[in-house]
Design an enzyme around this catalytic site. Sequence first.
Site, PDB file in Angstrom:
ATOM      1  N   GLY A  47       0.826  -1.209   0.000  1.00  0.00           N
ATOM      2  CA  GLY A  47       0.000   0.000   0.000  1.00  0.00           C
ATOM      3  C   GLY A  47       0.857   1.255   0.000  1.00  0.00           C
TER       4      GLY A  47
ATOM      5  CG  ASP B 112       7.796   4.095  11.699  1.00  0.00           C
ATOM      6  OD1 ASP B 112       7.436   2.988  11.247  1.00  0.00           O
ATOM      7  OD2 ASP B 112       7.717   4.381  12.898  1.00  0.00           O
TER       8      ASP B 112
HETATM    9  P1  IMP Z   1       4.941   1.163   9.503  1.00  0.00           P
HETATM   10  O1  IMP Z   1       5.065   2.588   9.065  1.00  0.00           O
HETATM   11  O2  IMP Z   1       5.482   0.202   8.499  1.00  0.00           O
HETATM   12  O3  IMP Z   1       5.425   0.942  10.900  1.00  0.00           O
HETATM   13  O4  IMP Z   1       3.398   0.807   9.520  1.00  0.00           O
HETATM   14  C1  IMP Z   1       2.495   1.649  10.108  1.00  0.00           C
HETATM   15  C2  IMP Z   1       1.112   1.032  10.174  1.00  0.00           C
HETATM   16  O5  IMP Z   1       0.218   2.117  10.319  1.00  0.00           O
HETATM   17  C3  IMP Z   1       0.703   0.274   8.916  1.00  0.00           C
HETATM   18  O6  IMP Z   1       0.799  -1.112   9.077  1.00  0.00           O
HETATM   19  C4  IMP Z   1      -0.740   0.643   8.746  1.00  0.00           C
HETATM   20  O7  IMP Z   1      -1.541  -0.294   9.381  1.00  0.00           O
HETATM   21  C5  IMP Z   1      -0.843   1.966   9.447  1.00  0.00           C
HETATM   22  N1  IMP Z   1      -0.802   3.038   8.442  1.00  0.00           N
HETATM   23  C6  IMP Z   1       0.217   3.849   8.111  1.00  0.00           C
HETATM   24  N2  IMP Z   1      -0.128   4.684   7.114  1.00  0.00           N
HETATM   25  C7  IMP Z   1      -1.410   4.351   6.808  1.00  0.00           C
HETATM   26  C8  IMP Z   1      -2.316   4.852   5.843  1.00  0.00           C
HETATM   27  O8  IMP Z   1      -2.051   5.729   5.013  1.00  0.00           O
HETATM   28  N3  IMP Z   1      -3.530   4.266   5.866  1.00  0.00           N
HETATM   29  C9  IMP Z   1      -3.879   3.296   6.736  1.00  0.00           C
HETATM   30  N4  IMP Z   1      -3.079   2.779   7.626  1.00  0.00           N
HETATM   31  C10 IMP Z   1      -1.827   3.319   7.671  1.00  0.00           C
END
Ligand code: IMP
Length: 201
Positions: free
Chosen positions: A15, A68
């Site tokens: 995503g 992040d």
């Molecule tokens: P990380 O940045 O890889 O630690 O992941 C952050 C988590 O926050 C992701 O697994 C998503 O579940 C959530 N997240 C971050 N950005 C978005 C977004 O744009 N939409 C929905 N969920 C998000």
Amino acid sequence: MPDRPRLVIASGNAGKLREYRDLLSAAGVELIAFDSEVDEVGESYTDNARLKAESALAKSGLPSLGDDSGLEVEALGGFPGIRSARLGPTQTERTAELLQRLDGVPRPWTARFVCVIALAVPGRDARFFEGECRGEVVPEWQGEAGFGYDPIFLVTGTGKTFGEMPPEEKRKYSHRAAAARALLESGALSKLSASIDKRGR
Ligand code: IMP
């Protein structure tokens, strides 16, 4: 276009990668997806973004972008925040876990998404770019677009969740788009092109 500088996007999240391809499409760089599989052991978005970017730079030798992000719910003191990706094994379970923690908490469940981008370039200190998007968490899933918590995040002033927005609409409001805009406006990516030109490639 062989002359475009290459920029590694250090993420295995489909995503996020889709969004970066769109958000940085005008940046004049060739984007390469590379999951450096870093443990998110940092204590802030900045720490984790830096870990991802610097690990990708060390492994690839190329300028690298680490990101992040997380969802912060005010009534839960900013939880899940940097733990947003670790609330459960699948996104469906993560969303269910968050909604369960909010069960019985008076609405609105005011919240914000935060994104920090780290740009790591050989021989320089990492630079950081931040964006946020304000809204509220809603108890029912609305829409199927996007990823992560998108269907339960209602964006302030729009009457829609991110799950109900096509990509071109999400990019007007999203935390990731705001951070990417700050990166583009900093001129840091144009400098990558300039340094390649100087080397005569
Ligand atoms: P990380 O940045 O890889 O630690 O992941 C952050 C988590 O926050 C992701 O697994 C998503 O579940 C959530 N997240 C971050 N950005 C978005 C977004 O744009 N939409 C929905 N969920 C998000």
